[in-house]
Every structure is written in C-alpha cells, then in structure tokens.
Design a protein around this motif. Structure first.
Motif, PDB file in Angstrom:
ATOM      1  N   THR A 106       0.843  -1.184   0.000  1.00 59.58           N
ATOM      2  CA  THR A 106       0.000   0.000   0.000  1.00 59.58           C
ATOM      3  C   THR A 106       0.887   1.246   0.000  1.00 59.58           C
ATOM      4  O   THR A 106       2.115   1.172   0.157  1.00 59.58           O
ATOM      5  N   LEU A 107       0.231   2.401  -0.147  1.00 62.86           N
ATOM      6  CA  LEU A 107       0.972   3.654  -0.109  1.00 62.86           C
ATOM      7  C   LEU A 107       1.641   3.837   1.252  1.00 62.86           C
ATOM      8  O   LEU A 107       2.752   4.377   1.349  1.00 62.86           O
ATOM      9  N   ALA A 108       0.979   3.362   2.316  1.00 59.15           N
ATOM     10  CA  ALA A 108       1.567   3.460   3.650  1.00 59.15           C
ATOM     11  C   ALA A 108       2.861   2.646   3.738  1.00 59.15           C
ATOM     12  O   ALA A 108       3.834   3.063   4.380  1.00 59.15           O
ATOM     13  N   ASP A 109       2.861   1.450   3.102  1.00 59.40           N
ATOM     14  CA  ASP A 109       4.076   0.625   3.093  1.00 59.40           C
ATOM     15  C   ASP A 109       5.218   1.358   2.381  1.00 59.40           C
ATOM     16  O   ASP A 109       6.374   1.327   2.834  1.00 59.40           O
ATOM     17  N   VAL A 110       4.904   1.986   1.268  1.00 64.94           N
ATOM     18  CA  VAL A 110       5.925   2.714   0.513  1.00 64.94           C
ATOM     19  C   VAL A 110       6.465   3.875   1.338  1.00 64.94           C
ATOM     20  O   VAL A 110       7.681   4.119   1.396  1.00 64.94           O
ATOM     21  N   ALA A 111       5.555   4.602   2.011  1.00 67.82           N
ATOM     22  CA  ALA A 111       5.981   5.736   2.840  1.00 67.82           C
ATOM     23  C   ALA A 111       6.916   5.279   3.955  1.00 67.82           C
ATOM     24  O   ALA A 111       7.930   5.932   4.233  1.00 67.82           O
ATOM     25  N   ALA A 112       6.565   4.140   4.594  1.00 64.33           N
ATOM     26  CA  ALA A 112       7.415   3.621   5.663  1.00 64.33           C
ATOM     27  C   ALA A 112       8.783   3.216   5.134  1.00 64.33           C
ATOM     28  O   ALA A 112       9.819   3.496   5.753  1.00 64.33           O
ATOM     29  N   ARG A 113       8.822   2.546   3.994  1.00 66.10           N
ATOM     30  CA  ARG A 113      10.095   2.113   3.417  1.00 66.10           C
ATOM     31  C   ARG A 113      10.963   3.327   3.044  1.00 66.10           C
ATOM     32  O   ARG A 113      12.190   3.298   3.210  1.00 66.10           O
ATOM     33  N   ALA A 114      10.333   4.398   2.532  1.00 66.79           N
ATOM     34  CA  ALA A 114      11.083   5.580   2.110  1.00 66.79           C
ATOM     35  C   ALA A 114      11.390   6.526   3.255  1.00 66.79           C
ATOM     36  O   ALA A 114      12.167   7.476   3.098  1.00 66.79           O
ATOM     37  N   GLY A 115      10.763   6.279   4.418  1.00 71.56           N
ATOM     38  CA  GLY A 115      11.003   7.129   5.567  1.00 71.56           C
ATOM     39  C   GLY A 115      10.356   8.489   5.461  1.00 71.56           C
ATOM     40  O   GLY A 115      10.911   9.500   5.926  1.00 71.56           O
ATOM     41  N   VAL A 116       9.150   8.537   4.839  1.00 69.58           N
ATOM     42  CA  VAL A 116       8.422   9.795   4.711  1.00 69.58           C
ATOM     43  C   VAL A 116       6.988   9.571   5.172  1.00 69.58           C
ATOM     44  O   VAL A 116       6.560   8.447   5.428  1.00 69.58           O
ATOM     45  N   SER A 117       6.239  10.655   5.295  1.00 69.58           N
ATOM     46  CA  SER A 117       4.833  10.525   5.667  1.00 69.58           C
ATOM     47  C   SER A 117       4.016  10.014   4.477  1.00 69.58           C
ATOM     48  O   SER A 117       4.451  10.094   3.320  1.00 69.58           O
ATOM     49  N   ARG A 118       2.815   9.526   4.774  1.00 65.31           N
ATOM     50  CA  ARG A 118       1.946   9.031   3.698  1.00 65.31           C
ATOM     51  C   ARG A 118       1.561  10.162   2.741  1.00 65.31           C
ATOM     52  O   ARG A 118       1.505   9.977   1.522  1.00 65.31           O
ATOM     53  N   SER A 119       1.320  11.355   3.288  1.00 65.57           N
ATOM     54  CA  SER A 119       0.943  12.478   2.422  1.00 65.57           C
ATOM     55  C   SER A 119       2.088  12.876   1.500  1.00 65.57           C
ATOM     56  O   SER A 119       1.864  13.219   0.326  1.00 65.57           O
ATOM     57  N   THR A 120       3.331  12.812   2.017  1.00 60.58           N
ATOM     58  CA  THR A 120       4.479  13.136   1.167  1.00 60.58           C
ATOM     59  C   THR A 120       4.631  12.107   0.060  1.00 60.58           C
ATOM     60  O   THR A 120       4.923  12.460  -1.099  1.00 60.58           O
ATOM     61  N   ALA A 121       4.405  10.833   0.388  1.00 60.41           N
ATOM     62  CA  ALA A 121       4.482   9.777  -0.630  1.00 60.41           C
ATOM     63  C   ALA A 121       3.421   9.997  -1.702  1.00 60.41           C
ATOM     64  O   ALA A 121       3.672   9.818  -2.897  1.00 60.41           O
ATOM     65  N   SER A 122       2.220  10.421  -1.278  1.00 62.32           N
ATOM     66  CA  SER A 122       1.142  10.674  -2.242  1.00 62.32           C
ATOM     67  C   SER A 122       1.507  11.812  -3.176  1.00 62.32           C
ATOM     68  O   SER A 122       1.295  11.741  -4.395  1.00 62.32           O
ATOM     69  N   LEU A 123       2.083  12.887  -2.603  1.00 64.51           N
ATOM     70  CA  LEU A 123       2.489  14.022  -3.428  1.00 64.51           C
ATOM     71  C   LEU A 123       3.609  13.639  -4.392  1.00 64.51           C
ATOM     72  O   LEU A 123       3.674  14.139  -5.519  1.00 64.51           O
ATOM     73  N   ALA A 124       4.480  12.736  -3.955  1.00 66.96           N
ATOM     74  CA  ALA A 124       5.574  12.296  -4.825  1.00 66.96           C
ATOM     75  C   ALA A 124       5.029  11.589  -6.056  1.00 66.96           C
ATOM     76  O   ALA A 124       5.556  11.730  -7.163  1.00 66.96           O
ATOM     77  N   PHE A 125       3.948  10.822  -5.881  1.00 66.07           N
ATOM     78  CA  PHE A 125       3.351  10.124  -7.027  1.00 66.07           C
ATOM     79  C   PHE A 125       2.582  11.079  -7.925  1.00 66.07           C
ATOM     80  O   PHE A 125       2.628  10.961  -9.152  1.00 66.07           O
ATOM     81  N   SER A 126       1.879  12.033  -7.336  1.00 69.09           N
ATOM     82  CA  SER A 126       1.051  12.934  -8.141  1.00 69.09           C
ATOM     83  C   SER A 126       1.870  13.999  -8.843  1.00 69.09           C
ATOM     84  O   SER A 126       1.464  14.529  -9.879  1.00 69.09           O
ATOM     85  N   GLY A 127       3.052  14.326  -8.279  1.00 72.21           N
ATOM     86  CA  GLY A 127       3.866  15.391  -8.862  1.00 72.21           C
ATOM     87  C   GLY A 127       3.249  16.756  -8.688  1.00 72.21           C
ATOM     88  O   GLY A 127       3.609  17.704  -9.380  1.00 72.21           O
ATOM     89  N   ALA A 128       2.284  16.868  -7.747  1.00 74.51           N
ATOM     90  CA  ALA A 128       1.540  18.118  -7.613  1.00 74.51           C
ATOM     91  C   ALA A 128       1.879  18.889  -6.347  1.00 74.51           C
ATOM     92  O   ALA A 128       1.138  19.757  -5.932  1.00 74.51           O
ATOM     93  N   GLY A 129       2.987  18.569  -5.697  1.00 67.21           N
ATOM     94  CA  GLY A 129       3.289  19.248  -4.445  1.00 67.21           C
ATOM     95  C   GLY A 129       4.761  19.579  -4.294  1.00 67.21           C
ATOM     96  O   GLY A 129       5.592  19.183  -5.121  1.00 67.21           O
ATOM     97  N   PRO A 130       5.105  20.285  -3.217  1.00 62.80           N
ATOM     98  CA  PRO A 130       6.504  20.699  -2.971  1.00 62.80           C
ATOM     99  C   PRO A 130       7.339  19.550  -2.417  1.00 62.80           C
ATOM    100  O   PRO A 130       7.654  19.514  -1.226  1.00 62.80           O
ATOM    101  N   VAL A 131       7.680  18.620  -3.277  1.00 63.43           N
ATOM    102  CA  VAL A 131       8.500  17.478  -2.882  1.00 63.43           C
ATOM    103  C   VAL A 131       9.818  17.560  -3.642  1.00 63.43           C
ATOM    104  O   VAL A 131       9.828  17.721  -4.868  1.00 63.43           O
ATOM    105  N   SER A 132      10.919  17.452  -2.933  1.00 64.88           N
ATOM    106  CA  SER A 132      12.233  17.560  -3.583  1.00 64.88           C
ATOM    107  C   SER A 132      12.474  16.375  -4.504  1.00 64.88           C
ATOM    108  O   SER A 132      11.870  15.300  -4.351  1.00 64.88           O
ATOM    109  N   ASP A 133      13.350  16.573  -5.460  1.00 68.14           N
ATOM    110  CA  ASP A 133      13.697  15.496  -6.387  1.00 68.14           C
ATOM    111  C   ASP A 133      14.278  14.302  -5.643  1.00 68.14           C
ATOM    112  O   ASP A 133      14.004  13.144  -5.986  1.00 68.14           O
ATOM    113  N   GLU A 134      15.079  14.578  -4.604  1.00 68.83           N
ATOM    114  CA  GLU A 134      15.691  13.484  -3.846  1.00 68.83           C
ATOM    115  C   GLU A 134      14.630  12.652  -3.130  1.00 68.83           C
ATOM    116  O   GLU A 134      14.663  11.418  -3.148  1.00 68.83           O
ATOM    117  N   THR A 135      13.646  13.332  -2.534  1.00 69.47           N
ATOM    118  CA  THR A 135      12.568  12.613  -1.837  1.00 69.47           C
ATOM    119  C   THR A 135      11.716  11.829  -2.818  1.00 69.47           C
ATOM    120  O   THR A 135      11.341  10.676  -2.566  1.00 69.47           O
TER     121      THR A 135
END
Length: 353
Positions: free
Chosen positions: A11-40
C-alpha cells in the motif's frame, strides 16, 4: 508466509514507511503536484519499485473525488452502424479534442430502445448525446433523473440541456433556393428517421407534425419554405442503401411526374440516390439533380462532386467537449448554433425541359 495464503499487497503506507516519509508526502511524490524535492521523490519511487507498488488505486481516488473520471458518449444505434457514418467519426474526434489531453476518458454507450440499460446504469460524470436521435427525449430524461450533466449534439434546446447544433432549417432552405434558382419545381426529399419506430416509407403531409427527430423536422421545414408540396420519403437510417431504396420509389413514376431534383438529408443518403439513378439510366445532373447535407468525404462519389451543405463537424464536437468541461467545473454554458456553407458541385444543373 504459509502456502496458499494470499500475499500482502503493498500500500501507499508501506511505501511511505520504506522511504522514511509521511503518507501524504508519498502521495504528493506520485502525483507530482506538491513541494516534494527530487531526492525525496526518487526515494519514494525507489521504495515503490522494491515493493512492486504501481501507484494509488484510481478507483479509490474516484470515490474520494465523487467522480468516475469518465464522460459517456451516447449513440442511439449499434456502434458498428454508427461508425459507418463519417459525420459521427469526425464529431467524436472533435469531442475528444474538446475534452482536452488532461481531461476525462470517454465511454461509448448505445441507446437502441426501451430495453437498453447502458445509459441508465453507466458510471459517468457527464454525457454527450450524438445527433439525429429519435430517442433524444428518452435519453435526456434518463440522464437528468440521475443528475448527470448533458450536452446534446443536433438535439433540441430543452430546459437545462446544452445543445450544440446547426441552423438546419436555414441551411435546407438555402439549398432548396439553389434548386429553385435552377428552375426546379418538381422536387422530392429523402429524410433521416422521423421517429423511434425508424420506419421507411412516404411521409404523409398530416404526419409531419408528429416527427420527433429534431434534425429531420428542421431540415424538412427548411425545404417546405421553398417547395411546400415536395414529396417526402423517410429512411430508417443515414445509409447508402436506404437512400437508394427511397430513390427507386420516388423515381418509379411516369417521366412527366418524376421529380427533377431529389434533396437528401445526408451525404450518405445522397450517394444512394445517385446509385439508384445510375441503375435506372437517369443521367445526373442532366435529367436529375441531387443534393446532400454534411460535406464529408464519402466513398462512391468518384464520378461526382456532390452539391451539399457543408457543416463544421469537428468544430461541433470540440464545442460539445468544451461544454462538458465547463459544466463539470460548475460554469454556465449556453447552447450554440453553427451555420453551414453551400457547396455547389456537379450534381445539380438547370431543370430539364
């Protein structure tokens, strides 16, 4: 994991935990619609790849947004028949363009009678009803009952329904005046379907008030302004075969009673009229003038340049698609009417005699 036990789906929560970020940050990383750094974003996508996670479930997104992301395009005939008509193909292409590259997908629906459930059950955000439909009123009522925004093409400006159409009566009148100017007085017309029964045959004068197909009624009304006594013959569909069958009946009379011109309500029907005239040995345009309506490319016209009214097929489709986008955004949208342009080809000439 025990054999036979269903594997855990990431799930998205699993991905967030593996990447060490919040679930909302993981969601923004997929959508490309938020202030998420390239590294994140790279870290989130790498974690998703490790867990074989393909992205958020579009069905869940639809539930959250309250929309399906789909626009229905309704035909009142089988799709195999609908796509024999180049007008439908050009209009559909315009609809897709009008919806835009980032907009909803489309779902093709058929409404072929009272037993059809496609329109009543389809999960769509809005609907475009393709033109020349004898079932127009039934389809609109069904969609409006469900609270679905509706745009009709070549329909009627009913209350609350945006219609994108033509000045059909004016265009048909202009075509009729072209024939009158060439001296024609005995004129017949081959029409599109007149009602839901789609019966073929002569149209009695007292039956014209009962025509429920808006386009048919409008184009016939335009002819009547110039040739009030023109014989009218209805076809079940806008196909070559129907036009040919109608013309055989209209032309099977003594020469002195035979029409000197036949006005077909579509270019496909006009091709059928030309074929029938050829079969009967009637020369076009010396003995018989023939007109169509649409201005589209038709197979079988290699020997003729059809006199017709050219309509903006793709432009109508684009306007319908843009109207859907505006309605879904909550904007006010007005109906539109487009003019047609007379193309005087080689299938009309001075009336014989």
């Amino acid at each position: 994991m025990n054999e036979g036990r269903q594997a855990h789906r990431a799930t998205l929560a699993d991905v967030a935990a593996r990447a060490g970020v919040s679930r909302s940050t993981a969601s923004l990383a997929f959508s490309g619609a938020g202030p998420v750094s390239d590294e994140t974003r790279s870290r989130v996508l790498a974690a998703a790849a490790e867990l074989d996670y393909g992205g958020p479930d579009p069905r869940a997104r639809s539930l959250r947004q309250g929309r399906s992301g789909v626009v229905g395009v309704v035909f009142d005939e089988r799709l195999l028949q609908a796509f024999r008509d180049p007008v439908n193909i050009g209009t559909l292409d315009g609809i897709v363009e009008g919806l835009g590259v980032d907009s909803n997908g489309i779902l093709l629906l058929t409404e072929t009678g009272a037993t059809s459930e496609s329109v009543r059950s389809a999960v769509v955000d809005a609907a475009v009803i393709m033109g020349c439909s004898p079932h127009l009123g039934t389809i609109i009522a069904s969609l409006r009952q469900r609270g679905i925004p509706v745009v009709s093409i070549e329909g009627d400006e009913e209350d609350g329904v945006v219609d994108i159409g033509l000045d059909n009566a004016g265009a048909a009148e202009e075509l009729a005046r072209h024939l009158a100017g060439l001296g024609h007085r005995r004129v017949a017309t081959v029409t599109l379907a007149i009602d839901e029964r789609r019966a073929s045959g002569p149209i009695a004068p007292d039956a014209e008030s009962g025509i429920t197909t808006v386009v048919t009624a409008q184009r016939l009304a335009g002819v009547r302004r110039v040739f009030p006594d023109a014989a009218a013959y209805a076809c079940a569909d806008s196909f070559v075969e129907g036009g040919a069958a109608a013309a055989r009946v209209l032309l099977d009379v003594p020469v002195e009673e035979r029409p000197t011109a036949i006005m077909a309500q579509s270019d496909l029907l006009a091709v059928g009229v030309l074929q029938a005239a050829d079969e009967l040995g009637i020369a076009v345009p010396r003995e018989l003038s023939v007109t169509g309506f649409d201005g589209v490319r038709i197979d079988g016209l290699t020997r003729h340049d059809l006199t017709t009214m050219v309509q903006p097929v793709a432009e109508k489709g684009r306007a319908a698609g843009q109207a859907v986008v505006a309605l879904l955004a909550g904007d006010e949208v007005e109906s539109r009417r487009y003019p047609c342009v007379l193309h005087a080809g080689t299938t009309t000439a001075v009336a014989p005699g």
